[in-house]
Design a protein around this motif. Structure first.
Motif, PDB file in Angstrom:
ATOM      1  N   ALA A 106     -10.590  -1.529 -16.930  1.00  0.00           N
ATOM      2  CA  ALA A 106     -10.809  -0.159 -16.505  1.00  0.00           C
ATOM      3  C   ALA A 106     -10.581   0.253 -15.047  1.00  0.00           C
ATOM      4  O   ALA A 106     -10.411  -0.219 -14.057  1.00  0.00           O
ATOM      5  N   LYS A 107      -9.647   0.750 -14.587  1.00  0.00           N
ATOM      6  CA  LYS A 107      -9.111   1.357 -13.500  1.00  0.00           C
ATOM      7  C   LYS A 107      -8.273   0.511 -12.861  1.00  0.00           C
ATOM      8  O   LYS A 107      -8.667  -0.031 -10.862  1.00  0.00           O
ATOM      9  N   GLY A 108      -7.133  -0.630 -14.024  1.00  0.00           N
ATOM     10  CA  GLY A 108      -7.211  -1.937 -12.669  1.00  0.00           C
ATOM     11  C   GLY A 108      -7.870  -3.040 -12.725  1.00  0.00           C
ATOM     12  O   GLY A 108      -7.049  -4.157 -11.916  1.00  0.00           O
ATOM     13  N   LYS A 109      -9.493  -2.718 -12.597  1.00  0.00           N
ATOM     14  CA  LYS A 109     -10.307  -4.205 -12.931  1.00  0.00           C
ATOM     15  C   LYS A 109     -10.875  -4.454 -13.792  1.00  0.00           C
ATOM     16  O   LYS A 109     -10.718  -3.313 -14.792  1.00  0.00           O
ATOM     17  N   PRO A 110     -10.900  -5.576 -14.159  1.00  0.00           N
ATOM     18  CA  PRO A 110     -11.591  -6.108 -14.931  1.00  0.00           C
ATOM     19  C   PRO A 110     -12.806  -5.827 -15.495  1.00  0.00           C
ATOM     20  O   PRO A 110     -13.944  -6.295 -14.555  1.00  0.00           O
TER      21      PRO A 110
ATOM     22  N   SER B 113       5.524  -1.804 -16.856  1.00  0.00           N
ATOM     23  CA  SER B 113       6.175  -0.779 -17.014  1.00  0.00           C
ATOM     24  C   SER B 113       7.742  -0.489 -15.617  1.00  0.00           C
ATOM     25  O   SER B 113       7.710  -1.790 -15.286  1.00  0.00           O
ATOM     26  N   TRP B 114       8.491   0.319 -16.136  1.00  0.00           N
ATOM     27  CA  TRP B 114       9.308   0.570 -15.284  1.00  0.00           C
ATOM     28  C   TRP B 114       9.652   1.452 -14.509  1.00  0.00           C
ATOM     29  O   TRP B 114       9.364   2.509 -14.722  1.00  0.00           O
ATOM     30  N   THR B 115      10.207   1.495 -13.681  1.00  0.00           N
ATOM     31  CA  THR B 115      10.809   2.390 -12.126  1.00  0.00           C
ATOM     32  C   THR B 115      11.948   2.693 -12.307  1.00  0.00           C
ATOM     33  O   THR B 115      12.835   1.418 -11.619  1.00  0.00           O
ATOM     34  N   ASN B 116      13.381   2.904 -12.577  1.00  0.00           N
ATOM     35  CA  ASN B 116      14.248   2.812 -12.286  1.00  0.00           C
ATOM     36  C   ASN B 116      15.174   1.822 -13.127  1.00  0.00           C
ATOM     37  O   ASN B 116      15.898   1.380 -12.350  1.00  0.00           O
ATOM     38  N   ASP B 117      14.496   1.502 -13.665  1.00  0.00           N
ATOM     39  CA  ASP B 117      15.084   0.262 -14.514  1.00  0.00           C
ATOM     40  C   ASP B 117      14.820  -1.291 -14.146  1.00  0.00           C
ATOM     41  O   ASP B 117      15.171  -1.809 -14.629  1.00  0.00           O
ATOM     42  N   ILE B 118      13.705  -0.612 -13.633  1.00  0.00           N
ATOM     43  CA  ILE B 118      13.296  -2.048 -12.494  1.00  0.00           C
ATOM     44  C   ILE B 118      12.303  -2.375 -13.249  1.00  0.00           C
ATOM     45  O   ILE B 118      10.780  -1.681 -13.214  1.00  0.00           O
ATOM     46  N   PRO B 119      11.446  -3.497 -13.885  1.00  0.00           N
ATOM     47  CA  PRO B 119      10.486  -3.836 -14.389  1.00  0.00           C
ATOM     48  C   PRO B 119       9.002  -3.913 -12.839  1.00  0.00           C
ATOM     49  O   PRO B 119       9.332  -4.728 -12.249  1.00  0.00           O
TER      50      PRO B 119
ATOM     51  N   ASN C  38      -1.135   6.114 -20.487  1.00  0.00           N
ATOM     52  CA  ASN C  38      -0.393   6.682 -19.541  1.00  0.00           C
ATOM     53  C   ASN C  38       0.913   6.138 -19.726  1.00  0.00           C
ATOM     54  O   ASN C  38       2.029   5.856 -19.084  1.00  0.00           O
ATOM     55  N   GLY C  39       1.321   5.661 -21.285  1.00  0.00           N
ATOM     56  CA  GLY C  39       2.595   4.979 -20.923  1.00  0.00           C
ATOM     57  C   GLY C  39       3.001   3.436 -20.970  1.00  0.00           C
ATOM     58  O   GLY C  39       3.805   3.374 -20.584  1.00  0.00           O
ATOM     59  N   ILE C  40       2.028   2.705 -20.412  1.00  0.00           N
ATOM     60  CA  ILE C  40       2.384   1.618 -19.488  1.00  0.00           C
ATOM     61  C   ILE C  40       1.677   0.347 -21.153  1.00  0.00           C
ATOM     62  O   ILE C  40       0.859   0.664 -21.572  1.00  0.00           O
ATOM     63  N   ALA C  41       2.873  -0.190 -20.613  1.00  0.00           N
ATOM     64  CA  ALA C  41       2.592  -1.582 -21.953  1.00  0.00           C
ATOM     65  C   ALA C  41       1.560  -2.563 -21.230  1.00  0.00           C
ATOM     66  O   ALA C  41       1.406  -2.931 -20.473  1.00  0.00           O
ATOM     67  N   TRP C  42       0.829  -3.319 -21.982  1.00  0.00           N
ATOM     68  CA  TRP C  42      -0.406  -4.437 -22.000  1.00  0.00           C
ATOM     69  C   TRP C  42       0.319  -5.449 -22.544  1.00  0.00           C
ATOM     70  O   TRP C  42       0.070  -4.937 -24.270  1.00  0.00           O
ATOM     71  N   ILE C  43      -0.065  -6.241 -22.716  1.00  0.00           N
ATOM     72  CA  ILE C  43       0.950  -7.745 -23.425  1.00  0.00           C
ATOM     73  C   ILE C  43      -0.574  -8.786 -23.109  1.00  0.00           C
ATOM     74  O   ILE C  43      -0.583  -9.100 -21.444  1.00  0.00           O
ATOM     75  N   SER C  44      -0.991 -10.003 -23.884  1.00  0.00           N
ATOM     76  CA  SER C  44      -2.511 -10.665 -24.664  1.00  0.00           C
ATOM     77  C   SER C  44      -1.187 -11.798 -24.561  1.00  0.00           C
ATOM     78  O   SER C  44      -0.221 -11.558 -25.084  1.00  0.00           O
ATOM     79  N   THR C  45      -1.847 -12.878 -23.767  1.00  0.00           N
ATOM     80  CA  THR C  45      -0.860 -14.129 -24.090  1.00  0.00           C
ATOM     81  C   THR C  45      -1.994 -14.791 -24.528  1.00  0.00           C
ATOM     82  O   THR C  45      -2.885 -14.592 -24.445  1.00  0.00           O
TER      83      THR C  45
ATOM     84  N   GLN D 158       2.414  -7.108 -13.498  1.00  0.00           N
ATOM     85  CA  GLN D 158       0.882  -7.099 -13.338  1.00  0.00           C
ATOM     86  C   GLN D 158       0.298  -7.957 -13.755  1.00  0.00           C
ATOM     87  O   GLN D 158      -0.540  -7.914 -15.184  1.00  0.00           O
ATOM     88  N   GLN D 159      -0.518  -9.267 -12.955  1.00  0.00           N
ATOM     89  CA  GLN D 159      -0.993 -10.820 -14.120  1.00  0.00           C
ATOM     90  C   GLN D 159      -2.398 -10.309 -13.515  1.00  0.00           C
ATOM     91  O   GLN D 159      -2.665 -10.043 -12.808  1.00  0.00           O
TER      92      GLN D 159
END
Length: 266
Positions: free
Chosen positions: A233-237, A187-193, A171-178, A196-197
Protein backbone atom coordinates in the motif's frame (compact mmCIF):
# COMPACT_ATOMS: atom_id res chain seq x y z
CA UNK A 1 -11.28 -17.15 -9.53
CA UNK A 2 -13.35 -14.45 -11.21
CA UNK A 3 -16.56 -12.58 -10.37
CA UNK A 4 -18.95 -11.79 -13.21
CA UNK A 5 -21.16 -8.73 -13.64
CA UNK A 6 -24.04 -10.51 -11.86
CA UNK A 7 -21.95 -11.23 -8.79
CA UNK A 8 -21.58 -14.95 -9.52
CA UNK A 9 -18.15 -16.34 -8.59
CA UNK A 10 -16.41 -18.67 -11.05
CA UNK A 11 -13.70 -21.12 -9.98
CA UNK A 12 -11.37 -22.70 -12.57
CA UNK A 13 -10.63 -26.32 -11.58
CA UNK A 14 -9.42 -29.65 -12.93
CA UNK A 15 -13.07 -30.77 -13.02
CA UNK A 16 -14.48 -27.93 -15.11
CA UNK A 17 -15.88 -24.59 -13.94
CA UNK A 18 -17.63 -24.31 -10.58
CA UNK A 19 -20.04 -21.41 -10.10
CA UNK A 20 -21.09 -20.04 -6.72
CA UNK A 21 -24.19 -17.84 -6.41
CA UNK A 22 -23.93 -15.70 -3.25
CA UNK A 23 -27.67 -14.95 -3.35
CA UNK A 24 -28.88 -18.52 -2.88
CA UNK A 25 -25.52 -19.93 -1.67
CA UNK A 26 -25.65 -22.66 -4.30
CA UNK A 27 -22.78 -24.25 -6.26
CA UNK A 28 -23.12 -25.54 -9.82
CA UNK A 29 -20.65 -27.14 -12.22
CA UNK A 30 -20.03 -26.76 -15.97
CA UNK A 31 -17.92 -29.52 -17.53
CA UNK A 32 -17.49 -31.65 -20.63
CA UNK A 33 -20.92 -33.22 -20.10
CA UNK A 34 -22.41 -29.76 -20.73
CA UNK A 35 -20.27 -29.06 -23.81
CA UNK A 36 -17.09 -27.64 -22.27
CA UNK A 37 -14.09 -28.42 -24.49
CA UNK A 38 -11.98 -29.85 -21.66
CA UNK A 39 -12.39 -30.22 -17.89
CA UNK A 40 -8.89 -28.83 -17.19
CA UNK A 41 -9.81 -25.13 -16.93
CA UNK A 42 -7.10 -22.48 -16.47
CA UNK A 43 -8.91 -19.15 -16.99
CA UNK A 44 -12.38 -17.55 -17.28
CA UNK A 45 -13.10 -14.10 -18.75
CA UNK A 46 -16.46 -12.30 -19.21
CA UNK A 47 -16.90 -10.18 -22.35
CA UNK A 48 -18.86 -6.95 -22.81
CA UNK A 49 -21.95 -8.90 -23.91
CA UNK A 50 -22.12 -10.95 -20.71
CA UNK A 51 -20.81 -14.12 -22.36
CA UNK A 52 -17.83 -16.08 -21.07
CA UNK A 53 -14.52 -17.24 -22.50
CA UNK A 54 -13.04 -20.32 -20.86
CA UNK A 55 -9.42 -21.28 -21.49
CA UNK A 56 -8.67 -25.00 -21.15
CA UNK A 57 -5.50 -27.06 -21.11
CA UNK A 58 -5.86 -29.32 -24.14
CA UNK A 59 -9.28 -28.35 -25.53
CA UNK A 60 -8.66 -24.79 -26.70
CA UNK A 61 -10.97 -21.93 -25.74
CA UNK A 62 -14.72 -22.33 -25.16
CA UNK A 63 -17.17 -19.46 -25.70
CA UNK A 64 -20.06 -19.95 -23.27
CA UNK A 65 -23.33 -18.15 -24.03
CA UNK A 66 -25.17 -19.27 -20.91
CA UNK A 67 -26.68 -22.45 -22.36
CA UNK A 68 -24.42 -23.49 -25.21
CA UNK A 69 -20.73 -23.50 -26.08
CA UNK A 70 -18.72 -22.50 -29.11
CA UNK A 71 -15.23 -24.00 -28.99
CA UNK A 72 -12.13 -22.59 -30.70
CA UNK A 73 -9.19 -24.88 -31.34
CA UNK A 74 -6.31 -24.96 -33.80
CA UNK A 75 -8.81 -26.18 -36.40
CA UNK A 76 -10.73 -22.88 -36.07
CA UNK A 77 -7.60 -20.74 -36.24
CA UNK A 78 -6.45 -20.64 -32.60
CA UNK A 79 -2.66 -20.82 -32.23
CA UNK A 80 -2.70 -23.76 -29.79
CA UNK A 81 -5.04 -25.92 -27.70
CA UNK A 82 -3.27 -25.60 -24.34
CA UNK A 83 -4.46 -22.29 -22.86
CA UNK A 84 -2.93 -20.64 -19.78
CA UNK A 85 -4.25 -17.07 -19.91
CA UNK A 86 -7.29 -15.19 -21.25
CA UNK A 87 -7.37 -11.38 -21.22
CA UNK A 88 -9.70 -8.71 -22.64
CA UNK A 89 -7.79 -5.49 -23.45
CA UNK A 90 -9.04 -1.90 -23.29
CA UNK A 91 -9.94 -1.95 -27.01
CA UNK A 92 -12.09 -5.05 -26.66
CA UNK A 93 -9.70 -7.54 -28.27
CA UNK A 94 -9.35 -10.95 -26.65
CA UNK A 95 -5.81 -12.21 -25.97
CA UNK A 96 -5.19 -15.91 -25.38
CA UNK A 97 -1.87 -17.25 -24.12
CA UNK A 98 -0.84 -20.62 -25.54
CA UNK A 99 1.44 -23.30 -24.10
CA UNK A 100 4.38 -23.07 -26.53
CA UNK A 101 3.00 -21.23 -29.54
CA UNK A 102 2.96 -17.61 -28.46
CA UNK A 103 -0.26 -15.64 -28.22
CA UNK A 104 -3.53 -15.47 -30.18
CA UNK A 105 -5.75 -12.39 -30.56
CA UNK A 106 -9.44 -12.37 -31.48
CA UNK A 107 -10.37 -9.01 -32.99
CA UNK A 108 -13.65 -8.35 -34.84
CA UNK A 109 -14.30 -12.06 -35.21
CA UNK A 110 -10.92 -12.94 -36.72
CA UNK A 111 -7.97 -14.75 -35.13
CA UNK A 112 -4.43 -13.41 -35.38
CA UNK A 113 -1.63 -15.65 -34.12
CA UNK A 114 1.74 -14.29 -33.07
CA UNK A 115 4.57 -16.83 -32.97
CA UNK A 116 8.11 -17.19 -34.33
CA UNK A 117 6.72 -17.10 -37.87
CA UNK A 118 4.73 -13.95 -37.22
CA UNK A 119 6.69 -11.37 -35.23
CA UNK A 120 6.93 -13.10 -31.86
CA UNK A 121 8.34 -16.32 -30.30
CA UNK A 122 7.21 -19.89 -29.70
CA UNK A 123 7.08 -19.59 -25.91
CA UNK A 124 4.63 -20.33 -23.11
CA UNK A 125 2.47 -17.36 -22.07
CA UNK A 126 1.30 -17.74 -18.45
CA UNK A 127 -0.20 -14.28 -17.79
CA UNK A 128 -1.38 -11.22 -19.74
CA UNK A 129 -1.96 -7.62 -18.65
CA UNK A 130 -2.03 -4.06 -19.95
CA UNK A 131 -0.45 -0.74 -18.93
CA UNK A 132 -0.03 2.60 -20.72
CA UNK A 133 -1.68 1.16 -23.84
CA UNK A 134 0.83 -1.70 -24.02
CA UNK A 135 0.06 -5.40 -23.74
CA UNK A 136 2.30 -7.17 -21.22
CA UNK A 137 2.98 -10.88 -21.69
CA UNK A 138 4.38 -12.91 -18.81
CA UNK A 139 6.22 -16.11 -19.70
CA UNK A 140 7.63 -19.18 -18.01
CA UNK A 141 11.38 -18.52 -17.65
CA UNK A 142 11.46 -16.16 -20.65
CA UNK A 143 10.64 -12.98 -18.73
CA UNK A 144 8.37 -10.17 -19.94
CA UNK A 145 7.46 -9.22 -23.49
CA UNK A 146 5.64 -5.98 -24.34
CA UNK A 147 3.50 -5.34 -27.42
CA UNK A 148 3.17 -1.65 -28.34
CA UNK A 149 0.69 -2.18 -31.17
CA UNK A 150 3.39 -2.83 -33.75
CA UNK A 151 6.15 -5.04 -32.37
CA UNK A 152 6.94 -7.36 -29.47
CA UNK A 153 9.95 -6.46 -27.34
CA UNK A 154 11.54 -8.28 -24.41
CA UNK A 155 12.42 -6.17 -21.36
CA UNK A 156 16.02 -7.06 -20.43
CA UNK A 157 15.50 -6.54 -16.68
CA UNK A 158 13.15 -9.56 -16.62
CA UNK A 159 15.36 -11.91 -18.63
CA UNK A 160 14.89 -15.62 -17.76
CA UNK A 161 12.41 -14.81 -14.94
CA UNK A 162 9.41 -16.99 -14.13
CA UNK A 163 6.38 -14.67 -14.38
CA UNK A 164 3.39 -15.74 -12.31
CA UNK A 165 0.86 -12.92 -12.62
CA UNK A 166 0.35 -9.52 -14.30
CA UNK A 167 -2.29 -7.02 -13.14
CA UNK A 168 -2.90 -3.27 -13.49
CA UNK A 169 -3.70 -0.95 -10.59
CA UNK A 170 -6.12 2.00 -10.57
CA UNK A 171 -3.35 4.36 -11.72
CA UNK A 172 -2.54 2.29 -14.80
CA UNK A 173 0.67 0.83 -13.34
CA UNK A 174 1.38 -2.84 -14.03
CA UNK A 175 2.32 -5.17 -11.16
CA UNK A 176 4.19 -8.39 -11.85
CA UNK A 177 4.73 -11.35 -9.52
CA UNK A 178 7.59 -13.76 -10.10
CA UNK A 179 8.85 -17.09 -8.86
CA UNK A 180 12.03 -16.23 -6.99
CA UNK A 181 12.54 -12.56 -7.85
CA UNK A 182 9.79 -10.86 -5.85
CA UNK A 183 7.30 -8.33 -7.24
CA UNK A 184 7.83 -5.51 -9.74
CA UNK A 185 5.87 -2.40 -10.70
CA UNK A 186 6.12 -1.36 -14.36
CA UNK A 187 5.03 1.78 -16.20
CA UNK A 188 6.32 4.03 -18.97
CA UNK A 189 7.30 7.69 -19.26
CA UNK A 190 8.00 8.88 -22.82
CA UNK A 191 8.57 5.25 -23.90
CA UNK A 192 11.11 4.71 -21.12
CA UNK A 193 10.13 1.89 -18.72
CA UNK A 194 9.98 2.66 -15.00
CA UNK A 195 10.72 -0.50 -13.00
CA UNK A 196 10.68 -0.93 -9.23
CA UNK A 197 11.45 -4.21 -7.51
CA UNK A 198 10.06 -5.38 -4.16
CA UNK A 199 11.89 -8.13 -2.27
CA UNK A 200 12.69 -9.25 1.25
CA UNK A 201 15.12 -6.36 1.62
CA UNK A 202 12.27 -3.84 1.48
CA UNK A 203 9.67 -5.82 3.44
CA UNK A 204 8.23 -8.43 1.08
CA UNK A 205 7.18 -11.66 2.81
CA UNK A 206 8.84 -13.93 0.26
CA UNK A 207 10.36 -13.55 -3.20
CA UNK A 208 8.55 -16.68 -4.41
CA UNK A 209 5.25 -14.95 -5.17
CA UNK A 210 2.13 -16.20 -6.96
CA UNK A 211 -1.15 -14.32 -7.45
CA UNK A 212 -1.80 -10.57 -7.38
CA UNK A 213 -4.92 -8.45 -6.84
CA UNK A 214 -5.58 -4.70 -6.74
CA UNK A 215 -8.52 -3.85 -4.48
CA UNK A 216 -10.86 -0.86 -4.78
CA UNK A 217 -8.60 1.18 -2.46
CA UNK A 218 -5.70 0.61 -4.89
CA UNK A 219 -3.87 -1.69 -2.48
CA UNK A 220 -1.92 -4.59 -3.99
CA UNK A 221 -2.47 -7.99 -2.40
CA UNK A 222 0.05 -10.71 -3.19
CA UNK A 223 0.20 -14.41 -2.52
CA UNK A 224 3.30 -16.45 -1.85
CA UNK A 225 4.40 -20.04 -2.37
CA UNK A 226 4.78 -20.89 1.32
CA UNK A 227 4.29 -17.84 3.57
CA UNK A 228 0.71 -16.71 3.04
CA UNK A 229 -0.54 -13.27 1.99
CA UNK A 230 0.92 -9.78 2.05
CA UNK A 231 -0.12 -6.32 0.91
CA UNK A 232 1.62 -3.37 -0.74
CA UNK A 233 0.00 0.00 0.00
CA UNK A 234 1.38 3.41 -1.03
CA UNK A 235 4.54 1.74 -2.27
CA UNK A 236 5.33 -0.09 0.99
CA UNK A 237 4.78 -3.77 1.87
CA UNK A 238 2.39 -4.10 4.83
CA UNK A 239 0.06 -6.70 6.40
CA UNK A 240 0.93 -10.36 6.83
CA UNK A 241 -1.73 -13.08 6.90
CA UNK A 242 -0.85 -16.75 7.34
CA UNK A 243 -2.15 -19.99 8.86
CA UNK A 244 -1.51 -18.44 12.27
CA UNK A 245 -4.29 -15.96 11.49
CA UNK A 246 -6.74 -18.61 10.28
CA UNK A 247 -5.76 -18.94 6.62
CA UNK A 248 -6.28 -22.62 5.60
CA UNK A 249 -2.97 -22.76 3.71
CA UNK A 250 0.12 -20.60 3.18
CA UNK A 251 0.30 -21.61 -0.49
CA UNK A 252 -1.76 -19.08 -2.47
CA UNK A 253 -2.93 -19.51 -6.07
CA UNK A 254 -5.56 -16.82 -6.81
CA UNK A 255 -7.44 -13.74 -5.59
CA UNK A 256 -10.74 -12.14 -6.47
CA UNK A 257 -12.80 -9.30 -4.96
CA UNK A 258 -16.59 -9.52 -5.03
CA UNK A 259 -19.08 -6.65 -5.31
CA UNK A 260 -19.27 -6.34 -1.51
CA UNK A 261 -15.53 -5.82 -1.21
CA UNK A 262 -14.82 -9.30 0.18
CA UNK A 263 -11.54 -10.88 -0.91
CA UNK A 264 -11.72 -14.48 -2.13
CA UNK A 265 -8.50 -16.46 -1.85
CA UNK A 266 -7.59 -19.71 -3.58
Amino acid sequence: ITVDSKGVIWFSTLSGVIQYNPDNKQFSTINQEHGLANNHVRAVCEDVNGNYWIGTSGGGASHYLGKQFTTYTEAEGLGGNFIYAVFRDSKGSLWIGNSTKGVSVLDKGKWKNYDEKNGFENIKIKSIGEANGRIILGTERDGIYVYDGKTFEAIPEFKRMLIRSVITDNNGIAWISTGGDGIFSLSWTNDIPNIQQYGKKNGLLDEWTTALHCDKWNRIWYGTENTGIGQIAKGKPTIRISKKDGLPSNTIRSFCEDQSGNLWIG
